[in-house]
Design an enzyme around this catalytic site. Structure first.
Site, PDB file in Angstrom:
ATOM      1  N   GLU A   4      57.153  85.598  -5.117  1.00 31.73           N
ATOM      2  CA  GLU A   4      57.667  86.793  -4.429  1.00 31.73           C
ATOM      3  C   GLU A   4      57.811  87.940  -5.441  1.00 31.73           C
ATOM      4  OE1 GLU A   4      61.665  87.581  -2.487  1.00 31.73           O
ATOM      5  OE2 GLU A   4      60.650  86.620  -0.809  1.00 31.73           O
ATOM      6  N   GLU A  53      69.459  93.100  -7.595  1.00 33.14           N
ATOM      7  CA  GLU A  53      68.178  92.426  -7.350  1.00 33.14           C
ATOM      8  C   GLU A  53      66.965  93.222  -7.825  1.00 33.14           C
ATOM      9  OE1 GLU A  53      70.627  92.716  -5.113  1.00 33.14           O
ATOM     10  OE2 GLU A  53      71.238  90.667  -4.674  1.00 33.14           O
ATOM     11  N   HIS A 102      75.754  90.777   3.627  1.00 36.91           N
ATOM     12  CA  HIS A 102      76.363  90.185   2.431  1.00 36.91           C
ATOM     13  C   HIS A 102      76.127  90.979   1.153  1.00 36.91           C
ATOM     14  CE1 HIS A 102      72.683  88.833   0.370  1.00 36.91           C
ATOM     15  NE2 HIS A 102      72.195  88.674   1.573  1.00 36.91           N
ATOM     16  N   ARG A 121      75.944  93.066  -2.143  1.00 38.78           N
ATOM     17  CA  ARG A 121      76.992  93.589  -3.012  1.00 38.78           C
ATOM     18  C   ARG A 121      77.222  95.086  -2.819  1.00 38.78           C
ATOM     19  NH1 ARG A 121      78.118  90.095  -7.883  1.00 38.78           N
ATOM     20  NH2 ARG A 121      77.292  88.264  -6.872  1.00 38.78           N
ATOM     21  N   ASP A 156      64.768  87.241  -6.527  1.00 39.08           N
ATOM     22  CA  ASP A 156      65.414  88.345  -7.253  1.00 39.08           C
ATOM     23  C   ASP A 156      66.875  88.114  -7.602  1.00 39.08           C
ATOM     24  OD1 ASP A 156      66.638  88.407  -4.804  1.00 39.08           O
ATOM     25  OD2 ASP A 156      65.730  90.282  -4.146  1.00 39.08           O
ATOM     26  N   HIS A 164      78.526  84.935   5.672  1.00 39.56           N
ATOM     27  CA  HIS A 164      78.350  84.530   4.282  1.00 39.56           C
ATOM     28  C   HIS A 164      79.692  84.028   3.755  1.00 39.56           C
ATOM     29  CE1 HIS A 164      77.489  84.929  -0.021  1.00 39.56           C
ATOM     30  NE2 HIS A 164      76.209  85.074   0.283  1.00 39.56           N
TER      31      HIS A 164
HETATM   32  C1  UD1 Z   1      73.462  85.996  -4.134  1.00 37.83           C
HETATM   33  C2  UD1 Z   1      72.396  86.824  -4.855  1.00 37.83           C
HETATM   34  C3  UD1 Z   1      71.715  87.737  -3.856  1.00 37.83           C
HETATM   35  C4  UD1 Z   1      71.213  86.969  -2.641  1.00 37.83           C
HETATM   36  C5  UD1 Z   1      72.347  86.146  -2.044  1.00 37.83           C
HETATM   37  C6  UD1 Z   1      71.831  85.290  -0.931  1.00 37.83           C
HETATM   38  C7  UD1 Z   1      72.854  87.488  -7.159  1.00 37.83           C
HETATM   39  C8  UD1 Z   1      73.546  88.452  -8.049  1.00 37.83           C
HETATM   40  N1  UD1 Z   1      73.029  87.682  -5.848  1.00 37.83           N
HETATM   41  O1  UD1 Z   1      74.463  86.914  -3.674  1.00 37.83           O
HETATM   42  O2  UD1 Z   1      70.610  88.349  -4.488  1.00 37.83           O
HETATM   43  O3  UD1 Z   1      70.744  87.884  -1.692  1.00 37.83           O
HETATM   44  O4  UD1 Z   1      72.898  85.301  -3.068  1.00 37.83           O
HETATM   45  O5  UD1 Z   1      72.860  84.808  -0.131  1.00 37.83           O
HETATM   46  O6  UD1 Z   1      72.195  86.598  -7.640  1.00 37.83           O
HETATM   47  N2  UD1 Z   1      80.120  81.568  -2.058  1.00 37.83           N
HETATM   48  C9  UD1 Z   1      80.685  80.341  -1.750  1.00 37.83           C
HETATM   49  N3  UD1 Z   1      79.850  79.265  -1.551  1.00 37.83           N
HETATM   50  C10 UD1 Z   1      78.500  79.356  -1.650  1.00 37.83           C
HETATM   51  C11 UD1 Z   1      77.937  80.619  -1.951  1.00 37.83           C
HETATM   52  C12 UD1 Z   1      78.762  81.708  -2.163  1.00 37.83           C
HETATM   53  O7  UD1 Z   1      81.888  80.212  -1.631  1.00 37.83           O
HETATM   54  O8  UD1 Z   1      77.793  78.348  -1.435  1.00 37.83           O
HETATM   55  C13 UD1 Z   1      81.024  82.734  -2.285  1.00 37.83           C
HETATM   56  C14 UD1 Z   1      81.784  82.646  -3.616  1.00 37.83           C
HETATM   57  O9  UD1 Z   1      83.033  83.198  -3.448  1.00 37.83           O
HETATM   58  C15 UD1 Z   1      80.925  83.523  -4.526  1.00 37.83           C
HETATM   59  C16 UD1 Z   1      80.512  84.612  -3.579  1.00 37.83           C
HETATM   60  O10 UD1 Z   1      80.246  83.935  -2.331  1.00 37.83           O
HETATM   61  O11 UD1 Z   1      81.627  84.027  -5.643  1.00 37.83           O
HETATM   62  C17 UD1 Z   1      79.307  85.395  -4.021  1.00 37.83           C
HETATM   63  O12 UD1 Z   1      78.270  84.531  -4.453  1.00 37.83           O
HETATM   64  P1  UD1 Z   1      77.174  85.058  -5.545  1.00 37.83           P
HETATM   65  O13 UD1 Z   1      76.161  83.975  -5.753  1.00 37.83           O
HETATM   66  O14 UD1 Z   1      77.859  85.599  -6.735  1.00 37.83           O
HETATM   67  O15 UD1 Z   1      76.521  86.285  -4.832  1.00 37.83           O
HETATM   68  P2  UD1 Z   1      75.935  86.480  -3.360  1.00 37.83           P
HETATM   69  O16 UD1 Z   1      76.587  87.665  -2.758  1.00 37.83           O
HETATM   70  O17 UD1 Z   1      75.960  85.185  -2.617  1.00 37.83           O
HETATM   71  N1  UDP Z   2      70.102  81.935   6.700  1.00 36.80           N
HETATM   72  C1  UDP Z   2      70.543  80.662   7.032  1.00 36.80           C
HETATM   73  N2  UDP Z   2      71.783  80.525   7.615  1.00 36.80           N
HETATM   74  C2  UDP Z   2      72.587  81.584   7.864  1.00 36.80           C
HETATM   75  C3  UDP Z   2      72.141  82.881   7.490  1.00 36.80           C
HETATM   76  C4  UDP Z   2      70.900  83.020   6.896  1.00 36.80           C
HETATM   77  O1  UDP Z   2      69.823  79.667   6.838  1.00 36.80           O
HETATM   78  O2  UDP Z   2      73.685  81.384   8.389  1.00 36.80           O
HETATM   79  C5  UDP Z   2      68.773  82.079   6.055  1.00 36.80           C
HETATM   80  C6  UDP Z   2      67.853  83.139   6.631  1.00 36.80           C
HETATM   81  O3  UDP Z   2      67.041  82.584   7.640  1.00 36.80           O
HETATM   82  C7  UDP Z   2      67.036  83.576   5.438  1.00 36.80           C
HETATM   83  C8  UDP Z   2      67.971  83.372   4.278  1.00 36.80           C
HETATM   84  O4  UDP Z   2      69.005  82.509   4.724  1.00 36.80           O
HETATM   85  O5  UDP Z   2      65.896  82.764   5.207  1.00 36.80           O
HETATM   86  C9  UDP Z   2      68.516  84.705   3.855  1.00 36.80           C
HETATM   87  O6  UDP Z   2      69.585  84.516   3.028  1.00 36.80           O
HETATM   88  P1  UDP Z   2      70.540  85.692   2.614  1.00 36.80           P
HETATM   89  O7  UDP Z   2      70.591  86.710   3.700  1.00 36.80           O
HETATM   90  O8  UDP Z   2      71.799  85.042   2.172  1.00 36.80           O
HETATM   91  O9  UDP Z   2      69.815  86.257   1.308  1.00 36.80           O
HETATM   92  P2  UDP Z   2      68.674  87.356   1.053  1.00 36.80           P
HETATM   93  O10 UDP Z   2      67.459  86.958   1.829  1.00 36.80           O
HETATM   94  O11 UDP Z   2      69.252  88.664   1.454  1.00 36.80           O
HETATM   95  O12 UDP Z   2      68.467  87.272  -0.418  1.00 36.80           O
END
Ligand code: UD1
Ligand code: UDP
Length: 368
Positions: free
Chosen positions: A117, A131, A208, A210, A95, A241
């Site tokens: 999914e 999402e 984490h 939004r 999503d 996160h």
């Molecule tokens: C994204 C997804 C969310 C998912 C989550 C899993 C969207 C809109 N959101 O949210 O559905 O649940 O991933 O974790 O697609 N960042 C880093 N390094 C990384 C990853 C993230 O620095 O490897 C930081 C950056 O500042 C980035 C912020 O996290 O701007 C947010 O990342 P983003 O992919 O925009 O959204 P998530 O909150 O991670």
């Molecule tokens: N996860 C991980 N390391 C971490 C935290 C989460 O590998 O430090 C894994 C967790 O087991 C799950 C997935 O990441 O499978 C969930 O990711 P996240 O919570 O970022 O996203 P969401 O599932 O909410 O989209």
């Protein structure tokens, strides 16, 4: 038959990895892996663990980029790759914004789309945000809906999707879990090895989303901080996160207690083995709502809605919202009342049998 797997974030990587492996086992199938790298470090951790070397890495990651930027940069990059590779089917999982962008890019080039999914619905377009909308938008464009559960199938039928395009497969997260959780697992991280899992009750925290950033996240962390003050045998592990907006609140509210461990995101293998060892889980994550019940851990879901009610119905998960009091009170109850704790601490697994990826591959072969 050429199948292109597109993913961009940590959870998509975890749940797509078993599918990539299943496709690669079949000589009749060619697998092309394209990552958008919406996440960078957090996705690279997953690629390393599952030994996946992407054929294409769009490398779109930029810290703090907006939803529009992620969407447009992913679509643009994907257009080139799809034009060059001309896959028969493109798979997306879940999503995220990468999922919607992947489906739209494939649709523009009339490539068939498989949505892994599919059919999860919270009923509120703004929670989880964005999402819930991403799932609906992706559904409209998809030719194959791989629904983890019967409930997910029913959600799709209610929206008039044809039954013959919906396939109940289970969730590939169970396939991934079977790959990583081991009884004799030893952590290679000091902060985790130093915890006395026998004499302490470890609370695993992740947050984490939004829609939780701001006051809801402050409420969640304050309730956890106060519970740690009340129970001296409780320790908290929070693999944070990488989003700086999450980290700022975490350091401010949880930063100054030696029984609260604020650590870097863990690789999937230590993370799932930490779930297996913890006492209970507090989370707003989607994936954790599937993993914790499977491993028999009570989960307090700190969200207003969930698109994964199966764990709640089975009694392993409780939706406690994002206000301070219900979070504190539910934690207090589980830590003080063994009967209530035991009611929730049971392994249930409505999400699959670890064979979802094989099923998806079979369905693709039969129906293309
Ligand atoms: C994204 C997804 C969310 C998912 C989550 C899993 C969207 C809109 N959101 O949210 O559905 O649940 O991933 O974790 O697609 N960042 C880093 N390094 C990384 C990853 C993230 O620095 O490897 C930081 C950056 O500042 C980035 C912020 O996290 O701007 C947010 O990342 P983003 O992919 O925009 O959204 P998530 O909150 O991670
Ligand atoms: N996860 C991980 N390391 C971490 C935290 C989460 O590998 O430090 C894994 C967790 O087991 C799950 C997935 O990441 O499978 C969930 O990711 P996240 O919570 O970022 O996203 P969401 O599932 O909410 O989209």
């Amino acid at each position: 038959m050429k199948v292109m797997c597109v993913f961009g974030t940590r959870p998509e990587g975890i749940k797509m990895a078993p599918i990539v492996k299943a496709i690669k086992k079949r000589p009749e199938l060619e697998c092309v892996v394209c990552i958008t790298a919406q996440h960078r470090e957090m996705l690279d951790q997953v690629l390393n663990l599952f030994n996946i070397v992407p054929d294409y890495d769009l490398n779109i990651f930029k810290p703090g980029q907006s939803l529009t930027e992620i969407t447009t940069r992913a679509i643009k990059g994907l257009e080139e790759v799809i034009t060059k590779e001309k896959p028969d089917v493109l798979l997306v999982q879940g999503d995220t914004t990468t999922v919607f962008a992947g489906a739209l890019a494939a649709f523009y080039q009339k490539v068939k789309i498989g949505h892994v999914e599919a059919g999860l619905r919270s009923g509120n377009l703004y929670s989880p945000y964005p999402e819930e909308a991403n799932r609906k938008l992706t559904g409209v464009l998809s030719d194959f809906h791989f629904a983890p559960t019967e409930r997910n199938r029913q959600n799709l039928l209610k929206e008039d999707y044809p039954d013959e395009k919906i396939f109940i497969t289970g969730n590939t997260v169970i396939d991934a879990l079977q790959y990583t959780v081991k009884d004799d697992y030893i952590f290679h991280i000091d902060s985790l090895n130093n915890i006395d899992y026998k004499n302490r009750r470890v609370l695993l925290l992740t947050s984490h989303r939004r829609e939780n950033i701001g006051t809801p996240m402050e409420n969640i962390f304050s309730a956890v901080a106060d519970i740690v003050k009340k129970y001296e045998d409780v320790e908290v592990v929070f693999p944070m996160h990488l989003n700086p907006k999450v980290r700022e609140v975490a350091y401010r509210i949880l930063g100054d207690n030696s029984r609260i461990h604020l650590i870097e995101p863990l690789d999937y293998e230590p993370f799932t083995n930490l779930i297996a060892r913890c006492h209970l889980v507090v989370t707003d994550s989607g994936g954790l709502q599937e993993e914790a019940p499977t491993l028999g851990k009570p989960v307090l879901v700190v969200r207003e809605e969930t698109e994964r009610p199966e764990g709640v119905e089975a009694g392993t998960a409780k939706l406690v919202g994002t206000k301070y009091e219900p979070i504190y009170n539910n934690l207090d109850l589980l830590l003080s009342n063994e009967i209530e704790f035991d009611k929730m601490a049971k392994a249930i697994n409505p999400y699959g049998d670890g064979k979802a990826s094989e099923r998806i591959v079979e369905i693709l072969l039969k129906n293309s």
